[in-house]
Scaffold this motif. Structure first.
Motif, PDB file in Angstrom:
ATOM      1  N   UNK A  46     -10.504   1.363 -10.966  1.00 36.66           N
ATOM      2  CA  UNK A  46     -10.224   2.323 -11.783  1.00 36.66           C
ATOM      3  C   UNK A  46     -10.035   3.796 -10.802  1.00 36.66           C
ATOM      4  N   UNK A  47     -10.874   4.285 -10.069  1.00 39.74           N
ATOM      5  CA  UNK A  47     -11.225   5.647  -8.993  1.00 39.74           C
ATOM      6  C   UNK A  47      -9.934   5.528  -8.095  1.00 39.74           C
ATOM      7  N   UNK A  48      -9.423   7.179  -8.040  1.00 43.86           N
ATOM      8  CA  UNK A  48      -9.309   6.959  -7.458  1.00 43.86           C
ATOM      9  C   UNK A  48      -8.404   6.788  -5.585  1.00 43.86           C
ATOM     10  N   UNK A  49      -7.690   6.893  -5.257  1.00 40.26           N
ATOM     11  CA  UNK A  49      -8.289   6.691  -3.189  1.00 40.26           C
ATOM     12  C   UNK A  49      -9.239   7.968  -3.531  1.00 40.26           C
ATOM     13  N   UNK A  50     -10.049   7.868  -2.393  1.00 43.13           N
ATOM     14  CA  UNK A  50     -10.313   9.783  -2.370  1.00 43.13           C
ATOM     15  C   UNK A  50      -9.527  10.353  -0.944  1.00 43.13           C
ATOM     16  N   UNK A  51      -8.656   9.087   0.202  1.00 38.57           N
ATOM     17  CA  UNK A  51      -7.873   9.643   0.075  1.00 38.57           C
ATOM     18  C   UNK A  51      -5.955   8.840   0.017  1.00 38.57           C
ATOM     19  N   UNK A  52      -5.608  10.272  -0.571  1.00 42.62           N
ATOM     20  CA  UNK A  52      -4.136   9.930  -1.018  1.00 42.62           C
ATOM     21  C   UNK A  52      -3.273   9.008  -0.711  1.00 42.62           C
ATOM     22  N   UNK A  53      -2.750   9.035   0.340  1.00 44.45           N
ATOM     23  CA  UNK A  53      -2.016   7.613   1.517  1.00 44.45           C
ATOM     24  C   UNK A  53      -3.223   6.504   1.490  1.00 44.45           C
ATOM     25  N   UNK A  54      -4.154   6.732   1.277  1.00 42.72           N
ATOM     26  CA  UNK A  54      -5.022   5.021   1.019  1.00 42.72           C
ATOM     27  C   UNK A  54      -4.707   4.381   0.145  1.00 42.72           C
ATOM     28  N   UNK A  55      -4.078   3.224  -0.414  1.00 43.12           N
ATOM     29  CA  UNK A  55      -3.646   3.070  -1.089  1.00 43.12           C
ATOM     30  C   UNK A  55      -4.769   2.592  -1.853  1.00 43.12           C
ATOM     31  N   UNK A  56      -4.940   2.085  -2.774  1.00 41.92           N
ATOM     32  CA  UNK A  56      -6.424   1.049  -4.005  1.00 41.92           C
ATOM     33  C   UNK A  56      -6.536   0.229  -3.651  1.00 41.92           C
ATOM     34  N   UNK A  57      -7.714  -0.537  -3.115  1.00 40.49           N
ATOM     35  CA  UNK A  57      -7.654  -1.859  -2.912  1.00 40.49           C
ATOM     36  C   UNK A  57      -6.873  -3.184  -4.569  1.00 40.49           C
ATOM     37  N   UNK A  58      -7.265  -2.118  -5.351  1.00 40.62           N
ATOM     38  CA  UNK A  58      -6.506  -2.791  -6.475  1.00 40.62           C
ATOM     39  C   UNK A  58      -5.835  -3.461  -6.289  1.00 40.62           C
ATOM     40  N   UNK A  59      -4.343  -2.510  -6.012  1.00 40.96           N
ATOM     41  CA  UNK A  59      -3.086  -2.568  -5.621  1.00 40.96           C
ATOM     42  C   UNK A  59      -2.292  -3.252  -4.497  1.00 40.96           C
ATOM     43  N   UNK A  60      -3.392  -3.811  -3.920  1.00 41.97           N
ATOM     44  CA  UNK A  60      -3.208  -4.284  -2.278  1.00 41.97           C
ATOM     45  C   UNK A  60      -2.303  -5.936  -2.921  1.00 41.97           C
ATOM     46  N   UNK A  61      -2.938  -7.178  -3.816  1.00 44.27           N
ATOM     47  CA  UNK A  61      -2.559  -7.930  -4.006  1.00 44.27           C
ATOM     48  C   UNK A  61      -0.748  -7.537  -4.216  1.00 44.27           C
ATOM     49  N   UNK A  62      -0.265  -6.219  -4.636  1.00 41.61           N
ATOM     50  CA  UNK A  62       0.863  -6.578  -5.356  1.00 41.61           C
ATOM     51  C   UNK A  62       1.805  -6.254  -4.140  1.00 41.61           C
TER      52      UNK A  62
END
Length: 105
Positions: A46-62
């Motif tokens: 649910x949380x946003x990445x602290x570094x905006x350009x770093x993708x959230x891990x929950x989206x890596x599979x996309x």
């Protein structure tokens, strides 16, 4: 009588329903991510990445099939966002981290 039967049914259900708990590999993978990745990446659902350009891990599979990340993790990830340090994981760490990433799909 009805309350006793209902109480018995609830207790039986709780005792026979499998507990949805993380496996040891998933727990170790989450700990690795927390210690090494969470400074820049969101490592949860649910949380946003602290570094905006770093993708959230929950989206890596996309972006990539999670299994295909194993080779990059073994050889050392040098891509990603520009400020990402190079990581080179051992086989057990790779297994654990991928196990955790799969829980976020």
């Amino acid at each position: 009588m009805l309350r006793t039967g209902l109480r018995h049914a609830i207790v039986t259900l709780l005792l026979t329903t499998p507990v949805l708990a993380a496996s040891p590999a998933e727990q170790r993978g989450r700990t690795f991510a927390l210690n090494n990745c969470a400074r820049c990446h969101s490592i949860d659902r649910v949380t946003e990445s602290p570094l905006k350009i770093a993708p959230p891990f929950r989206t890596l599979h996309l972006r990539y099939p999670v299994e295909t990340l194993a080779e990059a993790l073994a050889e050392g990830i040098v891509t990603g966002h520009p400020t990402m340090p190079e990581f080179q994981l051992d086989p057990d760490q790779i297994h654990d981290l991928l196990s955790y990433l799969k829980t976020l799909e």
